[in-house]
Design an enzyme around this catalytic site. Structure first.
Site, PDB file in Angstrom:
ATOM      1  N   ALA A  68       0.862  -1.189   0.000  1.00  0.00           N
ATOM      2  CA  ALA A  68       0.000   0.000   0.000  1.00  0.00           C
ATOM      3  C   ALA A  68       0.890   1.228   0.000  1.00  0.00           C
ATOM      4  CB  ALA A  68      -0.906  -0.021   1.225  1.00  0.00           C
ATOM      5  N   GLY A 112       0.659  -5.138   0.973  1.00  0.00           N
ATOM      6  CA  GLY A 112      -0.531  -5.237   0.128  1.00  0.00           C
ATOM      7  C   GLY A 112      -0.239  -5.878  -1.222  1.00  0.00           C
ATOM      8  N   GLU A 115      -0.496  -9.442  -0.616  1.00  0.00           N
ATOM      9  CA  GLU A 115      -1.915  -9.754  -0.375  1.00  0.00           C
ATOM     10  C   GLU A 115      -2.708  -9.789  -1.683  1.00  0.00           C
ATOM     11  OE1 GLU A 115      -2.210  -6.600   2.578  1.00  0.00           O
ATOM     12  OE2 GLU A 115      -2.686  -8.106   4.093  1.00  0.00           O
ATOM     13  N   GLU A 135       4.651  -5.131   7.205  1.00  0.00           N
ATOM     14  CA  GLU A 135       3.887  -4.048   7.834  1.00  0.00           C
ATOM     15  C   GLU A 135       4.331  -3.743   9.256  1.00  0.00           C
ATOM     16  OE1 GLU A 135       2.564  -6.466   5.954  1.00  0.00           O
ATOM     17  OE2 GLU A 135       0.920  -5.685   4.727  1.00  0.00           O
TER      18      GLU A 135
HETATM   19  C1  HXC Z   1       5.053   4.319  -1.296  1.00  0.00           C
HETATM   20  C2  HXC Z   1       6.985   3.370  -2.046  1.00  0.00           C
HETATM   21  C3  HXC Z   1       6.628   2.116  -1.485  1.00  0.00           C
HETATM   22  C4  HXC Z   1       5.366   2.042  -0.814  1.00  0.00           C
HETATM   23  C5  HXC Z   1       8.549   1.904  -2.430  1.00  0.00           C
HETATM   24  N1  HXC Z   1       8.173   3.180  -2.621  1.00  0.00           N
HETATM   25  N2  HXC Z   1       7.614   1.233  -1.741  1.00  0.00           N
HETATM   26  N3  HXC Z   1       6.199   4.446  -1.951  1.00  0.00           N
HETATM   27  N4  HXC Z   1       4.633   3.167  -0.741  1.00  0.00           N
HETATM   28  N5  HXC Z   1       4.921   0.904  -0.265  1.00  0.00           N
HETATM   29  C6  HXC Z   1       8.914   4.238  -3.332  1.00  0.00           C
HETATM   30  C7  HXC Z   1      10.102   4.733  -2.514  1.00  0.00           C
HETATM   31  O1  HXC Z   1       9.693   5.678  -1.570  1.00  0.00           O
HETATM   32  C8  HXC Z   1      10.966   5.321  -3.591  1.00  0.00           C
HETATM   33  O2  HXC Z   1      10.471   6.597  -3.933  1.00  0.00           O
HETATM   34  C9  HXC Z   1      10.727   4.396  -4.773  1.00  0.00           C
HETATM   35  O3  HXC Z   1       9.487   3.729  -4.511  1.00  0.00           O
HETATM   36  C10 HXC Z   1      11.808   3.321  -4.888  1.00  0.00           C
HETATM   37  O4  HXC Z   1      11.931   2.674  -3.643  1.00  0.00           O
HETATM   38  P1  HXC Z   1      13.345   2.501  -2.881  1.00  0.00           P
HETATM   39  O5  HXC Z   1      13.047   2.243  -1.457  1.00  0.00           O
HETATM   40  O6  HXC Z   1      14.239   3.626  -3.206  1.00  0.00           O
HETATM   41  O7  HXC Z   1      13.891   1.186  -3.613  1.00  0.00           O
HETATM   42  P2  HXC Z   1      14.828   0.042  -3.025  1.00  0.00           P
HETATM   43  O8  HXC Z   1      15.944   0.665  -2.215  1.00  0.00           O
HETATM   44  O9  HXC Z   1      15.162  -0.828  -4.183  1.00  0.00           O
HETATM   45  O10 HXC Z   1      13.934  -0.755  -1.962  1.00  0.00           O
HETATM   46  C11 HXC Z   1      12.788  -1.477  -2.419  1.00  0.00           C
HETATM   47  C12 HXC Z   1      11.888  -1.894  -1.215  1.00  0.00           C
HETATM   48  C13 HXC Z   1      11.546  -0.643  -0.382  1.00  0.00           C
HETATM   49  C14 HXC Z   1      12.621  -2.922  -0.364  1.00  0.00           C
HETATM   50  C15 HXC Z   1      10.638  -2.534  -1.809  1.00  0.00           C
HETATM   51  O11 HXC Z   1      11.056   0.383  -1.257  1.00  0.00           O
HETATM   52  C16 HXC Z   1      10.522  -0.888   0.673  1.00  0.00           C
HETATM   53  O12 HXC Z   1      10.839  -1.445   1.723  1.00  0.00           O
HETATM   54  N6  HXC Z   1       9.281  -0.434   0.449  1.00  0.00           N
HETATM   55  C17 HXC Z   1       8.213  -0.466   1.417  1.00  0.00           C
HETATM   56  C18 HXC Z   1       7.693  -1.873   1.574  1.00  0.00           C
HETATM   57  C19 HXC Z   1       6.568  -1.927   2.603  1.00  0.00           C
HETATM   58  O13 HXC Z   1       6.774  -1.575   3.780  1.00  0.00           O
HETATM   59  N7  HXC Z   1       5.376  -2.377   2.190  1.00  0.00           N
HETATM   60  C20 HXC Z   1       4.207  -2.483   3.081  1.00  0.00           C
HETATM   61  C21 HXC Z   1       3.436  -1.215   3.057  1.00  0.00           C
HETATM   62  S1  HXC Z   1       2.056  -1.321   4.182  1.00  0.00           S
HETATM   63  P3  HXC Z   1      11.445   7.838  -4.193  1.00  0.00           P
HETATM   64  O14 HXC Z   1      10.511   8.989  -4.414  1.00  0.00           O
HETATM   65  O15 HXC Z   1      12.302   7.981  -2.975  1.00  0.00           O
HETATM   66  O16 HXC Z   1      12.233   7.458  -5.402  1.00  0.00           O
HETATM   67  C22 HXC Z   1       0.919  -2.236   3.359  1.00  0.00           C
HETATM   68  C23 HXC Z   1      -0.397  -2.424   4.042  1.00  0.00           C
HETATM   69  C24 HXC Z   1      -1.391  -3.119   3.195  1.00  0.00           C
HETATM   70  O17 HXC Z   1       1.125  -2.712   2.294  1.00  0.00           O
HETATM   71  C25 HXC Z   1      -2.796  -2.855   3.653  1.00  0.00           C
HETATM   72  C26 HXC Z   1      -3.820  -3.264   2.647  1.00  0.00           C
HETATM   73  C27 HXC Z   1      -5.223  -2.796   2.933  1.00  0.00           C
END
Ligand code: HXC
Length: 261
Positions: A68, A112, A115, A135
């Site tokens: 998400a 997400g 999911e 998460e």
């Molecule tokens: C918003 C995101 C994002 C996310 C990545 N980006 N994941 N933006 N939401 N979930 C953006 C980064 O901010 C960055 O933007 C660009 O994408 C590239 O990501 P990087 O982190 O620079 O890439 P990398 O170093 O290769 O790392 C990849 C990654 C990391 C390991 C996937 O991005 C990461 O940990 N992302 C978050 C994963 C996460 O926590 N997901 C769960 C979210 S909560 P910029 O502008 O800096 O270039 C969820 C709840 C679900 O999903 C609920 C459902 C109802």
């Protein structure tokens, strides 16, 4: 089907296969409300289109979806999300699709993103795929099935390991755990997903729909009810032209000509 332009998706067809590609590459396909609304609309359009028999959902080489959209939800309060169902309100569309949906997953399928993949019927993973429910690392928990579908897919031990630590598992581990159906080299991912979709599309459509519906009962109903539902759906297949054709073709040692009815 009429052409629809989406801002966060690319859609196309390949014969009887509808293909939806998540398309926010700069954000690693982070799932915001616009994307989830559009995904629902694209799925409903393919599900309603008689020319389409199977759907493939994919992302980019780097990310199926990294979860998400954290930027979109970071400032929400409990009152915001609970009252309005922001983030979660539009995540049920995949559950209501009756045609088979294949997730073709390369790169990150996190939170997400994992999911959404688990809501699909078959997950085909590239060897580059990484699955996880991270998460807890950002102070929340899975919100669209991660605590429910993941243990059903991989068992409690692995699901607790993944959800409580937030670690990622690679494609090989995901296949061993039973989360994914197959792992293929990354450059073969779409070929494999499309070949699988075309193989399903060539089968009797009513039997495919009924098989999906019955199989999903295994996760929703007690065994006795699931078995009863399966038996009734099995009986119902004898009302279809494709059952007559399929069995006759087998006995006559010829290729079947299915009509989808
Ligand atoms: C918003 C995101 C994002 C996310 C990545 N980006 N994941 N933006 N939401 N979930 C953006 C980064 O901010 C960055 O933007 C660009 O994408 C590239 O990501 P990087 O982190 O620079 O890439 P990398 O170093 O290769 O790392 C990849 C990654 C990391 C390991 C996937 O991005 C990461 O940990 N992302 C978050 C994963 C996460 O926590 N997901 C769960 C979210 S909560 P910029 O502008 O800096 O270039 C969820 C709840 C679900 O999903 C609920 C459902 C109802």
């Amino acid at each position: 089907m009429s052409e629809t332009t989406y801002t966060t998706l690319l859609t196309r067809t390949d014969g009887p296969v509808g293909i939806i590609q998540l398309n926010r590459p700069k954000q690693l396909n982070a799932l915001n409300d616009t994307l989830m609304d559009e995904l629902g609309a694209a799925l409903r359009a393919f599900d309603a289109d008689d020319a389409i028999a199977c759907i493939v959902l994919t992302g980019s080489d780097k990310a199926f979806a990294a979860g998400a959209d954290i930027a979109a939800m970071a400032q929400y309060t409990f009152a915001d999300v609970y009252r309005t169902e922001y983030i979660t309100r539009n995540w049920e569309a995949l559950r209501h699709v009756r045609k088979p949906v294949i997730a073709a997953v390369a790169g990150y399928a996190l939170g997400g993103g994992c999911e959404v993949a688990m809501m699909c019927d078959i997950i085909i993973a590239a060897d580059s795929a990484k699955f996880g429910q991270p998460e807890v690392k950002i102070g929340v928990i899975p919100g669209a099935g991660g605590t429910q579908r993941l243990p059903r897919a991989v068992g409690k031990a692995k699901a607790m390991d993944l959800v409580l630590t937030g670690r990622m598992m690679d494609a090989a581990e995901a296949e061993r755990a039973g989360l994914v159906s197959r792992v293929v080299p990354a450059d073969k991912l779409m070929d494999e997903a499309l070949a699988t979709a075309r193989a399903i599309a060539a089968l009797p459509r009513l039997a495919v729909l009924a098989a999906k519906e019955a199989l999903n009962r295994a996760f929703e109903a007690p065994l006795s009810e699931g078995l009863q539902f399966e038996r009734r759906m099995f009986h119902a297949m004898f009302a279809t032209a494709d059952q007559k054709e399929g069995m006759a073709a087998f006995l006559e040692k010829r290729a079947p000509q299915f009509q989808g009815r």
